[in-house]
Design a protein around this motif. Structure first.
Motif, PDB file in Angstrom:
ATOM      1  N   LEU A   1      -6.381  33.460  31.339  1.00 54.52           N
ATOM      2  CA  LEU A   1      -7.036  33.616  30.049  1.00 54.52           C
ATOM      3  C   LEU A   1      -6.505  32.583  29.054  1.00 54.52           C
ATOM      4  O   LEU A   1      -7.144  32.296  28.047  1.00 54.52           O
TER       5      LEU A   1
ATOM      6  N   ASN B   1      -8.825  36.025  35.736  1.00 57.67           N
ATOM      7  CA  ASN B   1      -7.638  36.085  34.879  1.00 57.67           C
ATOM      8  C   ASN B   1      -6.376  36.254  35.712  1.00 57.67           C
ATOM      9  O   ASN B   1      -5.409  36.880  35.291  1.00 57.67           O
TER      10      ASN B   1
ATOM     11  N   ASP C   1      -5.017  35.157  24.931  1.00 56.89           N
ATOM     12  CA  ASP C   1      -4.429  36.458  25.242  1.00 56.89           C
ATOM     13  C   ASP C   1      -3.374  36.857  24.222  1.00 56.89           C
ATOM     14  O   ASP C   1      -3.214  38.031  23.894  1.00 56.89           O
TER      15      ASP C   1
END
Length: 1023
Positions: A243, A214, A164
């Motif tokens: 993530l 997520n 991310d």
């Protein structure tokens, strides 16, 4: 010539046989002729071999090599070699690879041909992007502005700590905010503004067809047994989103469907956009073994300000004479012993170590191709006993059963262990940073030789005790599995009918452990009266998704028609179990052994079922039209068996493909427009009223709810229209993409307060209004210099989003977490952005003063890649965010604790600029007079050097001389991220979000962990 002469003689002989009625001889002669003719074709074929490299001498793997006008082709293997049979005629062969200029060469009688491919300009034509649930399209003819990131663009500059974090500054139209500097990430991403007030504005993530979880799981650190911060928002738990589990080194490409016009194919799951992740696959050729090792030196970008102390400051800070005297004595004693400390530097100032290792095998032969990898990351945190460790295993197998039928298996196992420490907001005075804002440099709180910790007289906890003995650990075990099979029911030159089945599983088990020892200062003074607390939480989530598709493609004349029909189903099952204990004896960690125990269980099941129909019409790549409809039903709706429609339509016109176009300088001019709808489901449980469990006289029971469900609740609906133009100049040496969008979200869901006479306090979710997002996105790419020894590629991205409430059935009210008007909060009001800060002072009309918006006025990024001297590569990414605003509560805590660097500077003005009568007073005191929200709300504009790298690829000839064929590639380099930040923001970092991934009200700075920069050494070896 000899073949044709012999053939004529044979046919003459057959004619004579026919005239003489020699039938057996006719059959024999005809058979011989056919055998001879077929063998003559074989004898006429030649084999072409060679190797494909770049202008830098790099081996190029996976180059597509095709004979134009035929289906014959191959790809280069891991060594760059290829081999292909040629028909007995003059052939034109096409060599293509994304990121390089395509070459077309006429082949005569040559049997060996080595190819050197030049890097391409700003390529718009070769990238393949998603157009439907089971179809794809060339980006050059797509009607949506879809961001496509290659592995080189995503992770090629520097190895990211988490996936991310790798997105920051690379997606035009996205606002990516790091939520904390704690190990293991924690990032919020919004595409084209917010899509909900209370629901999620985070995009849907899909990897190899698997719908990923997520979520950020709450460990319970904000309960009263620990920090007590959950009274405002559960997002304050210093959370990481899942993530962070994904290994970025395994990723081949990422596509971002930013708005409803593109994401409508995912219906009710895609109100906030979609991010499609594709992992690496095998190829036909010898096995390529790659090993990379990165080592990072990690340090804080900025430490908490720490003011110096002396007798004058002590007298100014403390008003009580007795306390002044005792503090001065303590200061003198510490100074005489040389024990004046800089506690932020001592706790956060170390250089931590990060190691990132990756080994992969990639190749295949015949009908089977594979990619197998293993990765291990270990990143220490800035504070002792904090770190992030992740181990991953992946196996991707592709197998062709025959020419019509293929299978694909993707399997991924992840083990993630994170010790995140104790940071961010708390109400019990436990977290480290909160204590440091009030801890003077002469305080003596280090661990004593007998193993005990002195009481911190300046706040609620001794930070060294927290660092050494408190536990905040999260362990995740995760399996991500996908299976895909495609079968060509009908396959010829003009008509193909394909059936496709896809299944995905994301099994996630996160176990969180919290512990505070009974002798800790905050526990001795625990609100419950039971010191010593622990909490074990298990979060088990299972996502499964299934998809069956039929895709019919008909190519006739100038038109290509593609129709796809798809059935989909998505299941999510979440089970949360927590046990918390208070009153633990020394050395006890198990909450079952506590004096007071409490249990918590939560179960959630969501089922989404849908169907999708799409037709795509392509007229010679000149005009491309798409019409689609998705229908979904979801168990979060009251009418959970009712299907709701989500239409989509798109049109793209490539003017340069028309015969009348003769402007050679412009090689692409595409006009496009697209429309689509998506849905945002209500929060689980909003469609029914939940009874409250109770224990009365040792008997279990339930009580009537105070909050009730909504018996007519349904989706939040987003409708978006997008206009754009894509241009390419001088064979894409200069490219320009411009997109305008207008996204309207209707039926925003939020708890609805009821009149006391009703008998209930509120409705869980009620449609209270509508929202509009408008924005502009511009991407400009150029190759200013392209010479054999120097090549410079650059990309500028510019974007902004404006949000506005267009309808509201309730009075103006706070949106998201609300710390109060003094500190500022986001407000729902018609005609106003829901992310705008308002606060004191109150205006004469009763409304609050408006300040800045948490959304930036605009963002601008500049990515540059320079190849020079054939083997060197320098790249960097700059990111400018202008005029976003943050409520900086840390600043106030520093003033209150006497730690602001300018605390003793004399002034006559208070926090609002009003004159203070009498003699000048210290600034740190003056800023606590006349406070209003304008003191807290600051501009968080910044310019960041997000990434930079310098790499050297060793010449292949040198490797051959040194290592023979044992090492085929060697790359070394140095890189870094967050190397510098230019900002006037007074907090640790202008990118901050104390309340996690909440859609609104997240831009608060409440003493987060320091943010980090990393300097890295890179080694990559190909075997």
């Amino acid at each position: 010539m000899k073949i044709h002469l012999i053939t004529k003689l044979l046919f003459r002989k057959i004619t004579q046989m026919i005239s003489s009625n020699q039938r057996p001889a006719i059959v024999l002669a005809t058979t011989l002729i056919l055998l001879f003719l077929s063998s003559s074709d074989i004898f006429a074929q030649a084999v072409l071999k060679g190797i494909v490299t770049s202008t830098k001498g790099e081996i190029l793997t996976g180059v597509n090599i095709r004979i134009i006008g035929t289906k014959t082709g191959t790809t280069s293997d891991s060594t760059g070699n290829y081999s292909m049979k040629l028909p007995a005629k003059e052939n034109v062969i096409n060599f293509s690879l994304i990121g390089y200029k395509t070459q077309q060469l006429k082949i005569g009688s040559a049997s060996a041909l080595n190819i050197i491919l030049d890097p391409a300009g700003q390529v718009l034509t070769e990238v393949i992007i998603t157009s439907g649930l089971a179809t794809s399209v060339k980006r050059s003819i797509a009607a949506n502005a879809i961001v496509a990131l290659s592995a080189a663009r995503l992770t090629g500059t520097t190895t990211p700590s988490t996936l991310d974090a790798a997105f920051s500054g690379k997606i035009v139209g996205a606002t990516v905010t790091q939520m904390s500097g704690a190990p293991g990430g924690g990032v919020s991403m919004q595409l084209r503004g917010i899509s909900s007030i209370t629901g999620s504005s985070q995009p849907l993530f899909i990897m190899d067809g698997v719908i990923l979880n997520n979520s950020s799981f709450d460990a319970g650190r904000g309960t009263n047994a620990f920090t007590g911060a959950n009274s405002i928002s559960k997002g304050q738990d210093n959370l990481a989103n899942r993530l962070a589990d994904i290994n970025a080194a395994d990723i081949e490409s990422v596509e971002v469907l930013k708005g409803s016009s593109a994401a409508a194919i995912y219906g009710t799951l895609a109100n906030a956009g979609v991010v499609i992740i594709t992992t690496k696959k095998g190829f036909d050729g010898p096995t390529k073994i790659n090993f990379t090792q990165d080592i990072a030196a990690i340090s804080a970008t900025k430490l908490l300000p720490y003011g110096s102390w002396d007798e004058a400051k002590i007298k100014a800070f403390y008003k009580d004479p007795d306390q002044q005297s005792s503090e001065i004595d303590a200061y003198k004693q510490a100074k005489s012993m040389g024990k004046i400390f800089n506690y932020p530097k001592e706790i956060y100032g170390r250089t931590a170590l990060g190691t990132y290792s990756q080994l992969s095998l990639r190749g295949g032969a015949g009908n089977t191709k594979f990619y197998i990898s293993g990765g291990y990351n270990h990143e220490d945190g800035l504070t002792k006993n904090t770190d992030f460790k992740r181990a991953t295993l992946r196996a991707n197998i592709n197998h062709n059963i025959n020419e019509r039928w293929d299978l694909q298996f993707n399997s991924n196992y992840i083990n993630n262990v994170t010790n995140r420490g104790w940071e961010n907001n708390d109400n019990n005075g436990v977290d480290i940073g909160t204590n440091l804002t009030s801890l003077p440099s002469y305080a003596q709180i280090h661990r004593i030789a007998d193993g005990t910790y002195p009481v911190n007289p300046y706040y609620a906890e001794n930070p060294f005790h927290v660092i050494d003995n408190f536990i905040n650990r999260e362990t995740t075990n995760r399996f991500i599995e996908s299976f895909t099979t495609n079968y060509a029911i009908l396959k010829n030159d003009h008509h193909q009918l394909k059936a496709s089945f896809q299944a995905g599983l994301d099994y996630l088990l996160t176990e969180a452990e919290l512990y505070a020892p009974d002798d800790a200062q905050s526990q001795v003074n625990a609100v419950s009266g039971y010191p010593g607390a622990s909490r074990f939480t298990n979060n088990r989530n299972i996502n499964t998704n299934f998809q069956f598709a039929l895709v019919n493609t008909f190519e006739g004349g100038n038109f290509t028609n593609k129709t796809s029909a798809v059935l989909v189903r998505f299941n999510q099952n979440l089970a949360v179990h927590a046990v918390q204990g208070e009153g633990l004896e020394t050395g006890q960690v198990n909450p079952v052994n506590a004096a007071v125990r409490s249990n918590y269980s939560y179960f959630q099941q969501i089922i989404n079922t849908g169907a999708f129909l799409q037709h795509e019409l392509n007229w010679r790549d000149r005009v491309i039209a798409t019409a689609a409809l998705r229908i979904d039903k979801n168990t979060t709706n009251t009418a959970y068996n009712t299907f709701y429609p989500f239409p989509k339509g798109a049109l793209a016109v490539n003017l340069t493909k028309f015969d009348f176009w003769n402007l050679k300088a412009v090689n692409q001019l595409k006009l496009r427009v697209a429309y689509g709808q998506t849905g945002g489901p209500a929060a689980f449980g909003s469609n029914f009223s939940q009874l409250n469990p109770i224990v009365y006289q040792n008997n279990l029971g339930v009580t009537a709810p105070v909050t009730i469900g909504h018996d007519k609740i349904k989706y939040e609906i987003a409708s978006e229209i997008e206009y754009g133009v894509d241009m390419g100049f001088f064979h894409n040496l200069l490219t320009l993409e411009v997109t305008l969008y207008d996204k309207k979200v209707k039926n925003l869901l939020q708890p609805f307060t009821l009149a006391p006479s009703v008998g209930y306090s509120s409705i869980t979710g009620y449609p209270i209004g509508d929202l509009q997002n408008k924005g502009l996105e511009i991407s400009l790419g150029a190759t200013p210099v392209s010479q054999p020894n120097f090549r410079w590629n650059t990309v500028f991205n510019y974007w902004f989003n404006r949000s506005k409430i267009t309808r509201l059935i309730i009075p103006p009210s706070a949106a998201g977490p609300n710390l109060g008007a003094l500190y500022g909060f986001n407000e729902l009001r018609v005609g106003q952005s829901p992310t705008l800060f308002v606060g004191t002072p109150v205006k004469p009309d009763g409304s609050l003063t408006k300040y800045g918006d948490a959304q930036p006025k605009f963002q601008l990024t500049s990515y540059n890649k320079i190849d020079f001297l054939q083997h060197f590569e320098f790249s960097f990414l700059l990111h400018w965010s202008y005029k976003s605003y943050v409520s900086n509560f840390t600043r106030f805590q520093l003033d209150q604790g006497g730690q602001s660097p300018d605390w003793m500077v004399p002034t006559h003005f208070d926090a609002t600029g009003n004159t203070i009568p009498g003699p000048a007073i210290p600034t740190g005191l003056a800023r606590q007079i006349g406070l209003n929200a304008g003191y807290f709300i600051e501009s968080a504009s910044y310019l960041k050097l997000r990434e930079a790298a310098l790499n050297y690829t060793v010449d292949k000839a040198h490797l051959q001389r040194l290592f023979g064929n044992n090492i085929k590639g060697l790359k070394i380099g140095v890189s870094g991220n967050n190397l510098f930040t230019i900002t006037k923001y007074t907090g640790l970092d202008p990118e901050v979000s104390a309340f996690g991934q909440t859609s609104v009200g997240s831009n608060y700075d409440i003493v987060s962990a320091p943010y980090t920069r990393r300097f890295m050494f890179h080694l990559g070896i190909d075997f």
